[in-house]
Design a protein around this motif. Sequence first.
Motif, PDB file in Angstrom:
ATOM      1  N   GLU A   4      -3.501  -9.401   2.566  1.00  0.00           N
ATOM      2  CA  GLU A   4      -3.672 -10.986   2.673  1.00  0.00           C
ATOM      3  C   GLU A   4      -2.272 -11.385   2.402  1.00  0.00           C
ATOM      4  OE1 GLU A   4      -8.453 -10.722   2.503  1.00  0.00           O
ATOM      5  OE2 GLU A   4      -7.224 -11.260   0.817  1.00  0.00           O
ATOM      6  N   LYS A  34      -5.961 -10.015  -1.381  1.00  0.00           N
ATOM      7  CA  LYS A  34      -5.641  -8.702  -1.500  1.00  0.00           C
ATOM      8  C   LYS A  34      -4.209  -8.581  -1.174  1.00  0.00           C
ATOM      9  CE  LYS A  34     -10.073  -7.221   0.449  1.00  0.00           C
ATOM     10  NZ  LYS A  34     -10.980  -7.900   1.679  1.00  0.00           N
ATOM     11  N   PRO A  35      -3.472  -7.350  -1.156  1.00  0.00           N
ATOM     12  CA  PRO A  35      -2.270  -7.058  -1.123  1.00  0.00           C
ATOM     13  C   PRO A  35      -1.788  -7.429   0.382  1.00  0.00           C
ATOM     14  CG  PRO A  35      -3.017  -5.284  -2.463  1.00  0.00           C
ATOM     15  CD  PRO A  35      -3.958  -6.066  -2.181  1.00  0.00           C
ATOM     16  N   VAL A  45      -2.939  -4.395  -6.509  1.00  0.00           N
ATOM     17  CA  VAL A  45      -3.445  -3.120  -5.783  1.00  0.00           C
ATOM     18  C   VAL A  45      -4.535  -2.852  -6.404  1.00  0.00           C
ATOM     19  CG1 VAL A  45      -2.822  -0.532  -5.301  1.00  0.00           C
ATOM     20  CG2 VAL A  45      -1.207  -2.626  -4.871  1.00  0.00           C
ATOM     21  N   THR A  46      -4.874  -2.731  -7.885  1.00  0.00           N
ATOM     22  CA  THR A  46      -5.907  -2.346  -8.631  1.00  0.00           C
ATOM     23  C   THR A  46      -6.176  -3.676  -9.652  1.00  0.00           C
ATOM     24  OG1 THR A  46      -4.348  -1.520 -10.175  1.00  0.00           O
ATOM     25  CG2 THR A  46      -5.443   0.175  -8.833  1.00  0.00           C
ATOM     26  N   GLY A  52      -1.523 -10.457  -5.100  1.00  0.00           N
ATOM     27  CA  GLY A  52      -2.260  -9.333  -4.546  1.00  0.00           C
ATOM     28  C   GLY A  52      -2.166  -8.122  -5.275  1.00  0.00           C
ATOM     29  N   GLU A  82      -3.719  -6.719 -10.860  1.00  0.00           N
ATOM     30  CA  GLU A  82      -4.183  -7.942 -10.721  1.00  0.00           C
ATOM     31  C   GLU A  82      -3.789  -8.717 -11.846  1.00  0.00           C
ATOM     32  OE1 GLU A  82      -7.322  -8.992  -8.125  1.00  0.00           O
ATOM     33  OE2 GLU A  82      -8.282  -9.976  -9.790  1.00  0.00           O
ATOM     34  N   GLU A 129       0.781  -1.245   0.040  1.00  0.00           N
ATOM     35  CA  GLU A 129       0.064   0.058  -0.081  1.00  0.00           C
ATOM     36  C   GLU A 129       0.777   1.433   0.032  1.00  0.00           C
ATOM     37  OE1 GLU A 129      -3.502  -0.788  -1.018  1.00  0.00           O
ATOM     38  OE2 GLU A 129      -3.076   1.255  -0.871  1.00  0.00           O
TER      39      GLU A 129
END
Length: 398
Positions: free
Chosen positions: A199, A196-197, A173-174, A171, A178, A132
């Motif tokens: 995760e 998700k990143p 981000v957008t 993961g 992906e 992030e």
Amino acid sequence: MQFANDLCVVGGAGHVGLPFALVFAEAGLRAAIYDKNKTALDRIAAGAVPFMEQGAEALLRKALADKHLAMSDSPAIVGESRVVVITIGTPVDEFFNPVFKDIRNCLAELKPFLREGQVLVLRSTVYPGTTEWCARWLRENNLNIPLAYCPERVVQGKSIEEIKQLPQIIGGVTPEGEREALELFRRISVETYLLKPIEAEFAKLFSNAYRYIHFAIANQFYMIAESAGVDYNQLLAGMKFHYPRLEGLPSPGLSAGPCLLKDTMQLNAFAKNQFALGAAAMNINEGLVMFLVGRMSARWDLKEKTIGILGMAFKPENDDIRAALSYKLKKVLEFNAKRVLTTDPFVRSDPALLPLDRVIRESDILILAIPHRMYKTVDFLGKPVVDAWGFLEKESGL
Ligand SMILES: NC(=O)c1ccc[n+]([C@@H]2O[C@H](COP(=O)([O-])OP(=O)(O)OC[C@H]3O[C@@H](n4cnc5c(N)ncnc54)[C@H](O)[C@@H]3O)[C@@H](O)[C@H]2O)c1
């Protein structure tokens, strides 16, 4: 937009980066590596893999012959590459806090060579939230570049085989990040799993911490049993005999290396130092060295003895000494014993190492730090061998 390379691995001369680049070069991509380590790059350019990695040398020679592998110690090569994969080291400091500045400095160096049309893949093991942070950094620098976190999960030494076999966690981000990461891994036909990143970051850290705790369980049991005068490895054989629920219980031994401890500590830092299991695992695994030396001191007058340490790498059949507990063992024994000799059939980076036969001849006591297979058939000339691993299937010597 045209790029000379399909992908560029930043940190590409390292244990994670080089196999990654080679596997994609083998799949037909024009791969590049950017690394600050010029000595390692020179060796790679000459067709030599700077560390032990099964199957890597053949792939390297092929990649060089096919002109599928470019390399440079200048970040400018990143600007000629479409997918940029970051595999630099992510250490913890002496207080077990993550060293975040390496990622920050790396991005700052790459900045002049990043532009729209590229894709960024973070592959290093990172402190939760790093992906992030990188996404924010890209936005703040007006770099419209899709980003995904795709952790490396191979076991060191078997990367070439495992990158092509293990499912890849992605993961993004957008949705675009992906999609790009899925597209990259489609080129080597592996299964993928979307998370998700944050995760994906936890998935990697939890996996390493789980293994580290697992080894600590074995080491704690060993210390309890041996302190009570019980041969733990004999007991372990009985516990596991045709008993499926204990199949996964490892043997005791010096569990260390460049990843397990530092990733457990990254998680502990993230958990505000409340990761009690992780902290306990560190005390147990690191404490095994003191336990073994204590047991040896109780049996022998170490001040009068020469001790030979067998195996200095951090794990069997490997040449990597990073964070190996055998070096802690050496330090503690040097304080307690008359003399300490060390040997390892694979390690090339330590000029203090001696040939095995000399270490056996000149030592009064031997200690098996790492169970390289070859030690199974060695004649120890009747000298006592301390073997916490239960590898030699002889009396432990303690
Ligand atoms: N070793 C493993 O088996 C393994 C497995 C899974 C994940 N990981 C993770 O992968 C990452 C890398 O580990 P490694 O064992 O490959 O480390 P490594 O030290 O072998 O390789 C890192 C490489 O990055 C280079 N480098 C460092 N900073 C750089 C920069 N700013 N620009 C260009 N090059 C730079 C170094 O010269 C080195 O060659 C770590 O986050 C580690 O936790 C390692």
